[in-house]
Structures are given as structure tokens and as C-alpha cells.
Motif scaffolding. Structure first.
Motif, PDB file in Angstrom:
ATOM      1  N   ALA A  35       0.827  -1.205   0.000  1.00 12.34           N
ATOM      2  CA  ALA A  35       0.000   0.000   0.000  1.00 12.34           C
ATOM      3  C   ALA A  35       0.864   1.258   0.000  1.00 12.34           C
ATOM      4  CB  ALA A  35      -0.933  -0.018   1.213  1.00 12.34           C
ATOM      5  N   GLN A  36       1.990   1.219   0.728  1.00 13.66           N
ATOM      6  CA  GLN A  36       2.912   2.351   0.716  1.00 13.66           C
ATOM      7  C   GLN A  36       3.645   2.448  -0.621  1.00 13.66           C
ATOM      8  OE1 GLN A  36       5.261   1.316   4.122  1.00 13.66           O
ATOM      9  NE2 GLN A  36       3.887   2.322   5.583  1.00 13.66           N
ATOM     10  N   VAL A  37       4.011   1.295  -1.198  1.00  8.37           N
ATOM     11  CA  VAL A  37       4.657   1.307  -2.517  1.00  8.37           C
ATOM     12  C   VAL A  37       3.719   1.885  -3.559  1.00  8.37           C
ATOM     13  CG1 VAL A  37       5.625  -0.163  -4.322  1.00  8.37           C
ATOM     14  CG2 VAL A  37       6.143  -0.628  -1.929  1.00  8.37           C
ATOM     15  N   LEU A  38       2.441   1.597  -3.440  1.00  9.75           N
ATOM     16  CA  LEU A  38       1.463   2.103  -4.393  1.00  9.75           C
ATOM     17  C   LEU A  38       1.382   3.620  -4.356  1.00  9.75           C
ATOM     18  CD1 LEU A  38      -0.848   1.385  -6.396  1.00  9.75           C
ATOM     19  CD2 LEU A  38      -2.376   1.304  -4.422  1.00  9.75           C
ATOM     20  N   MET A  39       1.528   4.222  -3.193  1.00  8.12           N
ATOM     21  CA  MET A  39       1.405   5.672  -3.057  1.00  8.12           C
ATOM     22  C   MET A  39       2.724   6.406  -3.222  1.00  8.12           C
ATOM     23  SD  MET A  39      -1.788   5.833  -2.639  1.00  8.12           S
ATOM     24  CE  MET A  39      -1.885   7.596  -2.341  1.00  8.12           C
ATOM     25  N   ALA A  40       3.840   5.662  -3.204  1.00  5.36           N
ATOM     26  CA  ALA A  40       5.149   6.319  -3.270  1.00  5.36           C
ATOM     27  C   ALA A  40       5.413   6.861  -4.673  1.00  5.36           C
ATOM     28  CB  ALA A  40       6.250   5.343  -2.866  1.00  5.36           C
ATOM     29  N   GLU A  41       6.010   8.054  -4.739  1.00  6.62           N
ATOM     30  CA  GLU A  41       6.302   8.674  -6.027  1.00  6.62           C
ATOM     31  C   GLU A  41       7.495   8.032  -6.718  1.00  6.62           C
ATOM     32  OE1 GLU A  41       6.795  12.815  -5.464  1.00  6.62           O
ATOM     33  OE2 GLU A  41       4.708  13.183  -4.846  1.00  6.62           O
ATOM     34  N   GLU A  42       8.397   7.429  -5.933  1.00 10.99           N
ATOM     35  CA  GLU A  42       9.597   6.845  -6.531  1.00 10.99           C
ATOM     36  C   GLU A  42       9.387   5.428  -7.063  1.00 10.99           C
ATOM     37  OE1 GLU A  42       9.746   6.311  -2.035  1.00 10.99           O
ATOM     38  OE2 GLU A  42       9.290   7.905  -3.486  1.00 10.99           O
ATOM     39  N   THR A  43       8.176   4.912  -6.981  1.00  6.05           N
ATOM     40  CA  THR A  43       7.905   3.567  -7.497  1.00  6.05           C
ATOM     41  C   THR A  43       8.079   3.543  -9.008  1.00  6.05           C
ATOM     42  OG1 THR A  43       6.337   3.148  -5.706  1.00  6.05           O
ATOM     43  CG2 THR A  43       6.217   1.720  -7.626  1.00  6.05           C
ATOM     44  N   ASP A  44       8.798   2.545  -9.496  1.00  7.17           N
ATOM     45  CA  ASP A  44       9.101   2.413 -10.921  1.00  7.17           C
ATOM     46  C   ASP A  44       8.003   1.587 -11.586  1.00  7.17           C
ATOM     47  OD1 ASP A  44      10.344   2.518 -13.331  1.00  7.17           O
ATOM     48  OD2 ASP A  44      11.877   1.011 -12.873  1.00  7.17           O
ATOM     49  N   TRP A  45       7.128   2.273 -12.348  1.00 11.67           N
ATOM     50  CA  TRP A  45       6.017   1.608 -13.027  1.00 11.67           C
ATOM     51  C   TRP A  45       6.375   1.366 -14.485  1.00 11.67           C
ATOM     52  CZ3 TRP A  45       2.004  -0.070 -10.205  1.00 11.67           C
ATOM     53  CH2 TRP A  45       1.775   0.527  -8.958  1.00 11.67           C
ATOM     54  N   HIS A  46       5.965   0.196 -14.995  1.00  7.65           N
ATOM     55  CA  HIS A  46       6.188  -0.160 -16.393  1.00  7.65           C
ATOM     56  C   HIS A  46       4.849  -0.495 -17.025  1.00  7.65           C
ATOM     57  CE1 HIS A  46      10.576  -0.441 -15.858  1.00  7.65           C
ATOM     58  NE2 HIS A  46      10.277  -0.943 -14.675  1.00  7.65           N
TER      59      HIS A  46
END
Length: 450
Positions: A255-266
Motif C-alpha cells: 500500500a505504501q509502494v502504491l502511493m510512493a512517487e519513486e515507485t518504478d512503473w512499467h
């Protein structure tokens, strides 16, 4: 085999070694009758559709289910071998595991319990029902002429309720324990194949995942967004005293990874996304260790998925094989929806919940046989000529792009009725009956009825 097309006889005769000769003669009639009969799948209706309404020793057909000595598990092994050879000859074997409730009432049904009805209930409305709980293991394989993945049941087990086990003085076996046994049994049947199990969130249990990982089975299921994830345990230094560590530093929750801005999405295109074709999704993935106090430690690859257009809520998946690609994990997971379709099709077209046995042995055999009948009909349809296999029940108000299971069942019935109508007389001087074409209304009533 008299009364059967030659292309069907080889498959049906594969189950003959399960029975002694006399029982096999009766079981064969019940099998073909279960394919041809519309409506209820009682022994009486099967005998009527096979022209045995005047059979005075009808009790012998009931004894195939409630008394005869044959092994449904051995039959499941034979069926699995044919399914794998026909629809998954190479590559990973993808399996689906799920439970369903068969609605049954009656004081003489010992394994009956009270469960939540998953069809009539919702998030805000709870409905209870009386019935039997079944756990079914299915092969999730693409069917070439249907253009999509079908879930083909081959091994189904009854999970008695706690009340029934308590009344019989037996230890209750939980659903996860039964599922673990079914999957590991399949692992022994397919020793040289790569097995992948797809299940819903009810099977996301550490003990279940650890047992199957040790058995060489990769598991894909949903993961809670607040699951406790950790780094792998650091290497143990020489001379360290005490038990070795099982985990490293705590990681942020998903849940925190989902809201984090630094998460690397592909961005990935997932084919076959719940029947709507390819869909573009945003995916983030990494490896971690899932741990809970007192339970086994399981290394996993987590996959976090969200829709750029916000058409569904973000969700997380896990895979116990750390080397799998996130796109492949998503492709395998969306096959799970075909399991629910199979449960619905067996109720609509194969008479599940219409049987009326009350003997414990007959109950434990009949429903697994009806679920396996879905796979047998699919195998029989695969042996039809390509033109008959692709026939669809079309109407001006019902366009259909691809054949469905009801079309496959109609094609198999059409071949069986044609063979029975053109059967040659036993006397040599009598000639074969002339070819007779069923009028379309007759063909619809005989072959497309549920």
C-alpha cells in the motif's frame, strides 16, 4: 464399441480398466447417457435417454455409483493424461484450484453443511445455503477452436463440514489441507513437467505456499496490500551463536509502494484480460520474503498492478517462483476466471445440483464425475471434424463470435445421435439404414438442450 462413433471409442475405452467387465457395461451406458440427457442427471433419466426404461435390473446401474469397486482417483489420472496430451503437450502445465458449493438438502446427506452462498451474496448482503463443499483441480489450457482458455476439471474432492466430521468422530481436514494433497498428487502424476498453480486469495497461506514450493509447484495468487514483507536474511557470519536469521530488514507495505512517487512503473499489455482482450496496465514488481510469526518463511515475487484509466482498484499478486516475468504472471493469473465459467457451465448444461443420490459413496462419486464430464466432452469435441467442431448455435438475435461449451456439447451429441440412428442391424442380410438428416428443430431439441 456399438452405438458410438469410432473416433470416440478410443477415449471412452481408456476408462474400461477401472471396472470389472459387468460394471463397465453399465458404466459405459451411464457415461453416454449423461452426455445425451437434458435436464436432471439422475440414473433414471440416463436410462430413459438410452432406451433402457424397461430394464428390470435397473438397480445394477445404481450400484455403479454406490457399491461397485472402482477408483475415481485412478480415473482422474487417466483423464489428466489425455488432457495434457491434447491441450498442453509442451511447456508449463497451468492448473486452477477453487471450491464450489453444491446446494443440497436432506437429513441423510452426512457431509452437508451451512455455507456462504458466493453467487447470491455480495459485499453488503450475506446469504447462507445448505450444501456440499467441493474442491476441484482443473487444467487451464487454451482450446484452439474456441479461441480462449477453458478450465478442464480432472480431480475433485469432497470437503465435509466440521459438524459432519464431529458427528462421525473424524478429524476435520481444512480446505487448504485437501488442496495441498490434490496438487501434490498431480505433481506425482506429472513428474517431468513444470507445474504452475493459479488460485484465489483464499489459498494465499504461508503453510500452503511453502508445502507446494517444496514440492516443486509454482503458485500464483493474490497478496494483501498490507502483507509483512522483508529483505532476505543476511549471510550468517562465522562464529555467530544462536538460531540463524530468517529475514532481513522490514520493507514498506505494498500500500505504501502504491502511493510512493519513486515507485518504478512499467506499462505492459496483458492479453485476455477477463474477456476484453488485451489491456494496457501499469506494473511494478520486485522480490521479497513474506513472513509471519510461527509460520514458514516464503520467498516471493510480488506484482503490483494498477489501471491508468482507474477502471478497477489496484491489486497485488504473488508468485513463489522468483524467476517468472511479471507479464507472464499476469497472463497466467487471468486464466483463473475460466474456473468460474466452468462451474456455471456444468450447472447449466451437465446437471450439477440435479442428482439425487443420498448414499455417501454415491455422493462422493457423482459430482466429481459430472465435473469431469466437462473435460470428457471437450476431448470428444476435439476429435470431431474441424467443420463440426466450429459450428455455433446462431440466431438473428444472438450473434456469437466463437464456439462455446454448449456448442461443443451439441456437436458431440449430434455425432452420437447420428451413430445411433444409423446403427446396422445384427443380421447380415439386413442393410444399413439410409442416411437421415435431422430437421433443424429436432437437432436443436436433441443436441442444444441443457
Amino acid at each position: 464399441m456399438p452405438g458410438l462413433p469410432s473416433r470416440f471409442a478410443g477415449l471412452i475405452l481408456a476408462f474400461a480398466p477401472l471396472f470389472v467387465h459387468r460394471s463397465w457395461c453399465h458404466a459405459r451406458i451411464l457415461l453416454v447417457g449423461a452426455i445425451l440427457a437434458p435436464g436432471r442427471r439422475t440414473v433414471a433419466s440416463l436410462l430413459r435417454i438410452m432406451g433402457r426404461a424397461n430394464e428390470r435390473r435397473f438397480v445394477n446401474f445404481h450400484r455403479v455409483l454406490n457399491r461397485a469397486a472402482w477408483s475415481p482417483r485412478a480415473g482422474a489420472r487417466i483423464l489428466l493424461g489425455h488432457l495434457v496430451a491434447a491441450f498442453a503437450p509442451c511447456g508449463p502445465v497451468v492448473l486452477g484450484l477453487d471450491d464450489t458449493i453444491e446446494r443440497r438438502w436432506g437429513k441423510r446427506i452426512g457431509a452437508r453443511g451451512i455455507y456462504r452462498d458466493p453467487v447470491r451474496s455480495s459485499d453488503s448482503h450475506f446469504v447462507k445455503t445448505s450444501g456440499l463443499r467441493w474442491l476441484s483441480l482443473m487444467l487451464l489450457a487454451p482450446i484452439p477452436w474456441a479461441g480462449r482458455v477453458w478450465a478442464l476439471p480432472f480431480l475433485t474432492a469432497l470437503v465435509p463440514s466440521e459438524r459432519a466430521c464431529r458427528e462421525q468422530g473424524r478429524r476435520h481436514k481444512p480446505l487448504l489441507a485437501v488442496g495441498r494433497q490434490l496438487v501434490l498428487q498431480t505433481r506425482r502424476w506429472l513428474p517431468g513437467r513444470d507445474l504452475v498453480l493459479v488460485a484465489d486469495s483464499g489459498f494465499a497461506a504461508l503453510a500452503f505456499l511453502d508445502a507446494l514450493s517444496c514440492g516443486g509447484v509454482s503458485v500464483i495468487t493474490r497478496l494483501r496490500l498490507d502483507a509483512a514483507l522483508y529483505d532476505p536474511a543476511p549471510p550468517r557470519r562465522p562464529g555467530t551463536i544462536g538460531r540463524p536469521r530468517t529475514k532481513g530488514a522490514r520493507r514498506p507495505t505494498l500500500a505504501q509502494v502504491l502511493m510512493a512517487e519513486e515507485t518504478d512503473w512499467h506499462r505492459r499489455t496483458v492479453p485476455g484480460w477477463y474477456g476484453v482482450g488485451g489491456r494496457v496496465l501499469e506494473v511494478a514488481s520486485a522480490t521479497a520474503v513474506w513472513r509471519h510469526a510461527g509460520l514458514p518463511v516464503v520467498p516471493i515475487r510480488w506484482v503490483l498492478v494498477r489501471d491508468p484509466d482507474d477502471r478497477f482498484a489496484p491489486q497485488a499478486l504473488l508468485c513463489t517462483d522468483l524467476t517468472r516475468d511479471p507479464e507472464q504472471i499476469l497472463t497466467w493469473f487471468v486464466r483463473r476466471w475460466s474456473v468460474e465459467v466452468t462451474f456455471q457451465e456444468t450447472r447449466a448444461h451437465l446437471g450439477v445440483e440435479t442428482q439425487r443420490q443420498w448414499s455417501d459413496k454415491a455422493i462422493a462419486r457423482t459430482t466429481p464425475c459430472l465435473l469431469a464430464l466437462f473435460s470428457i466432452v471437450t476431448l470428444l469435441a476435439a476429435r470431431l471434424p474441424a467443420r463440426e467442431r466450429r459450428k455455433k448455435a446462431l440466431a438473428a438475435w444472438y450473434p456469437k463470435a466463437q464456439p462455446t461449451f454448449s456448442d461443443a456439447l451439441a456437436g458431440v451429441r449430434r455425432a452420437l445421435w447420428r451413430e445411433r440412428a444409423l446403427a446396422t442391424s445384427r443380421r447380415r442380410r439386413h442393410r444399413t439404414k439410409p442416411r437421415f438428416a435431422l430437421p433443424p428443430p429436432w437437432a436443436y431439441a436433441l443436441c442444444n438442450a441443457a
